[in-house]
Structure formats: C-alpha cells, structure tokens
Design a protein around this motif. Structure first.
Motif, mmCIF file in Angstrom:
data_model
loop_
_atom_site.group_PDB
_atom_site.id
_atom_site.type_symbol
_atom_site.label_atom_id
_atom_site.label_comp_id
_atom_site.label_asym_id
_atom_site.label_seq_id
_atom_site.Cartn_x
_atom_site.Cartn_y
_atom_site.Cartn_z
ATOM 1 N N TYR A 63 1.881 -5.606 -7.837
ATOM 2 C CA TYR A 63 1.971 -4.147 -7.722
ATOM 3 C C TYR A 63 1.363 -3.672 -6.402
ATOM 4 O O TYR A 63 0.282 -4.129 -6.002
ATOM 5 C CB TYR A 63 1.300 -3.490 -8.921
ATOM 6 C CG TYR A 63 2.024 -3.766 -10.220
ATOM 7 C CD1 TYR A 63 3.295 -3.257 -10.441
ATOM 8 C CD2 TYR A 63 1.450 -4.554 -11.211
ATOM 9 C CE1 TYR A 63 3.979 -3.519 -11.625
ATOM 10 C CE2 TYR A 63 2.122 -4.823 -12.398
ATOM 11 C CZ TYR A 63 3.389 -4.295 -12.598
ATOM 12 O OH TYR A 63 4.079 -4.566 -13.758
ATOM 13 N N GLN A 81 2.658 1.932 -12.336
ATOM 14 C CA GLN A 81 3.104 0.566 -12.578
ATOM 15 C C GLN A 81 4.101 0.381 -13.717
ATOM 16 O O GLN A 81 4.960 -0.506 -13.628
ATOM 17 C CB GLN A 81 1.889 -0.350 -12.747
ATOM 18 C CG GLN A 81 1.117 -0.509 -11.448
ATOM 19 C CD GLN A 81 -0.106 -1.394 -11.519
ATOM 20 O OE1 GLN A 81 -0.827 -1.547 -10.529
ATOM 21 N NE2 GLN A 81 -0.363 -1.996 -12.680
ATOM 22 N N ASP A 84 7.339 0.743 -12.119
ATOM 23 C CA ASP A 84 7.581 -0.450 -11.295
ATOM 24 C C ASP A 84 8.056 -1.608 -12.162
ATOM 25 O O ASP A 84 8.998 -2.329 -11.811
ATOM 26 C CB ASP A 84 6.295 -0.874 -10.578
ATOM 27 C CG ASP A 84 5.851 0.079 -9.485
ATOM 28 O OD1 ASP A 84 6.683 0.862 -8.984
ATOM 29 O OD2 ASP A 84 4.658 0.027 -9.126
#
Length: 248
Positions: A63, A81, A84
């Motif tokens: 990340y 995240q 992501d």
C-alpha cells in the motif's frame, strides 16, 4: 509454488503487488493479503506461501502510504486501503483470462477471500463494511485488527479472527468487540499471552495453531471443504497456548 510481480494503479496510487500461486495446473481461489504498517508482501512471505501451497492464489499489494518504503509514510492512509485492495482484486482476476499471463486459467474467479494483519486486518474489515464493502468476498481473516468503515454489511460472509490477548499494539478488545458485533458465521482464535505478530512466523505451538486454523478456515470458506471445517476447532485449541470460540 511460485510468484510474479505486477504494478497496478488506482487513481494514481501505485500498487506494487506480488502474487504467489501453485505451480500445479488447475484453478484456485484468490486470497487478497494486506500487510501491516511499515510492512510489505515480502515481510509476510512465510504465511502467504503456506496459503499458496495449500491451494490458493495469494495477491499481496504494497500500500502506497503505509508500506516499508513509503515516503512520506502516512498511517492514516489505511482508510484508503480497502478501495486499493478491491482494485487489486479486480486487476488480478482479469489476469485469469489474459492470454500469456502466468495466471491465465489459474484463478477460480467466483471464489475470492481476503486476509490481513494489523493495519491489514483493519483493511480486511473495511472490505466487509459500509461503502468499501466488496461483495465478491466469500471469507475473510482478520489478524490483530479491528473495525474500519463501520459495521459489517452485505451478504453473510464467514470471518475468522486471530488475536493475542497480550497484544500491546492493537488491543485484544478491538478484535473481540468486532467479533462480538458480527452476526455472520464466525470464529475467534485467542493466542494466550500472545503478542502482536510473533505467531505469524516460526514453528512454535502458537504459530502452528495459527497457520493450521487459517488454512482450515480458507479451505472451508472458499472451497466448501467440510473436512477442513471439522478440523478447525481442534487445531485451534492448544492447551495453554490457544483457545477457540465461534459458530463455524
């Protein structure tokens, strides 16, 4: 078992991702692994490789704000995240149908799970919650984590929690309160006297309990393996080391 690296992108956020997968021909469920603060895919290679060898494709992104080489480092970026992680899942699933890809024909695209440790555990919780819920998940493992993004939402999804009751980094109560609020099929592996991360590596009785329980859970939730489900409670229970509760 072997690995391949990619760099994906979401809204300009670079997501270096290492994917471990079995060498043997066949289609395997996909597990998205999320690292903790100052972590990386490589830091978690030991547990990731155990998962891959057990019959899974494991995609582990680094990340951009929280990995071990992040500059600047931003712990608050954990909030970004889950999105992501979902983006990485989407990109890796595409590789199953991409001619010439090492992953072509290797991913069972209907069977997707997620797991993570510490900040990665929070990220995994985010994938089950609120606006960042990823409806593709069929199972999730939260190691030394807690809630992110509100209450769990969407379709009922089995969840395994793993937490040391002497964790000085993320309080045991954080994981336990999220477990208590979960109305889905669930299990909680308590590491007695366990710290934040030691049981993810090595061959201690605690580490063995963690790896066997995680693998049993993933086999059950992503393969529908009833034998693995029946083993789970026994392998999660080690006198003086680990105890298990739940309704899986």
């Amino acid at each position: 078992m072997t690995s391949v690296s990619y760099t994906f992108s979401r809204d300009g956020r670079k997501l270096r991702t290492v994917v471990w997968y079995p060498k043997v021909a066949g289609r395997y469920p996909l597990v998205l692994w999320s690292h903790g603060l100052h972590g990386s895919p490589e830091v978690y290679a030991e547990i990731i490789q155990k998962i891959a060898v057990a019959g899974f494709v494991v995609a582990a992104p680094a990340y951009p704000g929280t990995n071990d080489k992040a500059n600047p480092f931003d712990g608050n970026d954990v909030a970004n995240q889950p999105a992501d992680a979902s983006a990485v899942i989407s990109e890796v699933l595409k590789l199953d149908a991409q001619a010439g890809s090492p992953l072509a024909g290797k991913i069972d695209t209907a069977r997707v799970g997620a797991a993570g440790h510490s900040a990665g555990g929070y990220t995994t919780a985010g994938l089950l919650s609120g606006k960042t819920r990823d409806a593709r998940l069929k199972g999730a493992v939260i190691v030394s984590g807690g809630a992110l993004g509100g209450k769990f939402s969407g379709a009922s999804t089995p969840v395994l929690f793993v937490h040391g009751d002497a964790d000085a980094t993320v309080a045991y109560s954080n994981g336990k309160s999220l477990y208590d609020s979960c109305v889905w099929p669930k299990g909680f592996l308590t590491l007695l006297g366990g710290d934040h991360s030691a049981a993810l590596t090595g061959k201690t009785p605690a580490a063995t309990a963690v790896s066997k329980t995680v693998l049993d859970f993933l086999r059950y939730s992503l393969y529908g393996d009833t034998a693995a489900k029946s083993r789970l409670r026994g392998e999660a229970t080690v006198s003086g080391v680990a105890k298990y509760e739940g309704n899986l």
